[in-house]
Design a protein around this motif. Structure first.
Motif, PDB file in Angstrom:
ATOM      1  N   UNK A  98       0.822  -1.203   0.000  1.00 50.69           N
ATOM      2  CA  UNK A  98       0.000   0.000   0.000  1.00 50.69           C
ATOM      3  C   UNK A  98       0.859   1.258   0.000  1.00 50.69           C
ATOM      4  N   UNK A  99       2.047   1.148   0.551  1.00 55.14           N
ATOM      5  CA  UNK A  99       2.954   2.289   0.576  1.00 55.14           C
ATOM      6  C   UNK A  99       3.834   2.345  -0.663  1.00 55.14           C
ATOM      7  N   UNK A 100       3.561   1.450  -1.645  1.00 54.24           N
ATOM      8  CA  UNK A 100       4.333   1.374  -2.888  1.00 54.24           C
ATOM      9  C   UNK A 100       5.794   1.029  -2.623  1.00 54.24           C
ATOM     10  N   UNK A 101       6.070   0.285  -1.590  1.00 57.07           N
ATOM     11  CA  UNK A 101       7.431  -0.182  -1.322  1.00 57.07           C
ATOM     12  C   UNK A 101       7.511  -1.643  -1.765  1.00 57.07           C
ATOM     13  N   UNK A 102       7.465  -1.815  -3.069  1.00 57.04           N
ATOM     14  CA  UNK A 102       7.365  -3.166  -3.613  1.00 57.04           C
ATOM     15  C   UNK A 102       8.663  -3.963  -3.442  1.00 57.04           C
ATOM     16  N   UNK A 117       7.939 -11.524   0.415  1.00 56.53           N
ATOM     17  CA  UNK A 117       7.107 -12.462  -0.346  1.00 56.53           C
ATOM     18  C   UNK A 117       7.807 -13.801  -0.590  1.00 56.53           C
ATOM     19  N   UNK A 118       9.101 -13.788  -0.874  1.00 51.96           N
ATOM     20  CA  UNK A 118       9.818 -15.036  -1.172  1.00 51.96           C
ATOM     21  C   UNK A 118       9.816 -16.014   0.012  1.00 51.96           C
ATOM     22  N   UNK A 141       0.371 -13.636  -6.272  1.00 55.18           N
ATOM     23  CA  UNK A 141       0.689 -12.355  -5.624  1.00 55.18           C
ATOM     24  C   UNK A 141       2.142 -11.972  -5.864  1.00 55.18           C
ATOM     25  N   UNK A 142       3.033 -12.975  -5.843  1.00 61.04           N
ATOM     26  CA  UNK A 142       4.443 -12.699  -6.126  1.00 61.04           C
ATOM     27  C   UNK A 142       4.605 -12.196  -7.562  1.00 61.04           C
ATOM     28  N   UNK A 143       3.901 -12.810  -8.501  1.00 65.46           N
ATOM     29  CA  UNK A 143       3.963 -12.360  -9.893  1.00 65.46           C
ATOM     30  C   UNK A 143       3.413 -10.937 -10.019  1.00 65.46           C
ATOM     31  N   UNK A 144       2.348 -10.632  -9.269  1.00 66.90           N
ATOM     32  CA  UNK A 144       1.787  -9.277  -9.318  1.00 66.90           C
ATOM     33  C   UNK A 144       2.787  -8.254  -8.776  1.00 66.90           C
ATOM     34  N   UNK A 145       3.525  -8.648  -7.732  1.00 64.90           N
ATOM     35  CA  UNK A 145       4.544  -7.736  -7.180  1.00 64.90           C
ATOM     36  C   UNK A 145       5.637  -7.484  -8.209  1.00 64.90           C
ATOM     37  N   UNK A 146       6.057  -8.537  -8.919  1.00 64.16           N
ATOM     38  CA  UNK A 146       7.059  -8.353  -9.973  1.00 64.16           C
ATOM     39  C   UNK A 146       6.534  -7.428 -11.065  1.00 64.16           C
TER      40      UNK A 146
END
Length: 193
Positions: free
Chosen positions: A111-115, A122-123, A146-151
């Protein structure tokens, strides 16, 4: 009052014909079967039963055995899976609490855009899901998505595509609002801009 046996009757003898051993010289196998029969009848007290009582006990034993084997074959595998799930839940509850903590941290970072920081969380979370729940579990598959979405949010489309290729083909990307990943998507976007 019991009357005396008349004197012209022959003396009573027990009929031991059923308990006589077969001749060993004829067949050793028959002799072995006879010994096993005598052991079973002597051990379980079947020698004192009438033949029809023995047959009735045999039928009851066979029906009970068939029901038991059927239950073991049909219901034990599913029951063992349920027991495994309960054991994992009760023995590894600390993993659940740790997972919830990491998920909340991941959500807050997202939410803070700290991907980048979310990716670091996530890993290990995905590895915990794979180890505890298994690779085919729906929660593990959601975690992979969710991990793919973060990437994707980081612009690493190739990594997102590679991770989503590990998902089973029977399970399409079901996340609402996330289109299927094309590895060359970033090139196409740059050409159109």
């Amino acid at each position: 009052m019991i009357r005396d046996i008349p004197p012209h009757y022959p003396p009573a003898r027990p009929n031991l014909k059923a308990f006589r051993a077969p001749d060993k010289s004829q067949s050793k196998f028959l002799y072995l079967l006879w010994r096993i029969r005598m052991w079973v009848e002597g051990t379980f007290g079947l020698a004192v039963l009438e033949p029809w009582e023995k047959a009735l006990l045999l039928v009851i034993f066979l029906i009970t055995s068939i029901l038991l084997v059927t239950g073991i074959i049909r219901f034990l595998p599913q029951h063992m899976l349920d027991v495994k799930g309960r054991v994992v839940y009760y023995l590894f509850d600390w993993i659940k609490q740790d997972r919830q903590k990491r998920e909340s941290e991941h959500t807050q970072l997202g939410e803070l855009s700290k991907y980048k920081e979310a990716l670091d969380l996530e890993h290990p979370l995905l590895e915990t899901f794979k180890k505890v729940l298994g690779v085919e579990h729906p929660d593990t598959l959601d975690r992979i998505q969710k991990l793919a979405a973060t990437f994707r949010k980081l612009g690493q489309y190739k990594d997102a595509f590679d991770i989503e290729q590990t998902l089973p083909k029977s399970r399409p990307n079901t996340r609402i609002g996330i289109p299927p990943v094309d590895p060359d998507l970033h090139k196409k976007r740059r050409k159109t801009i």
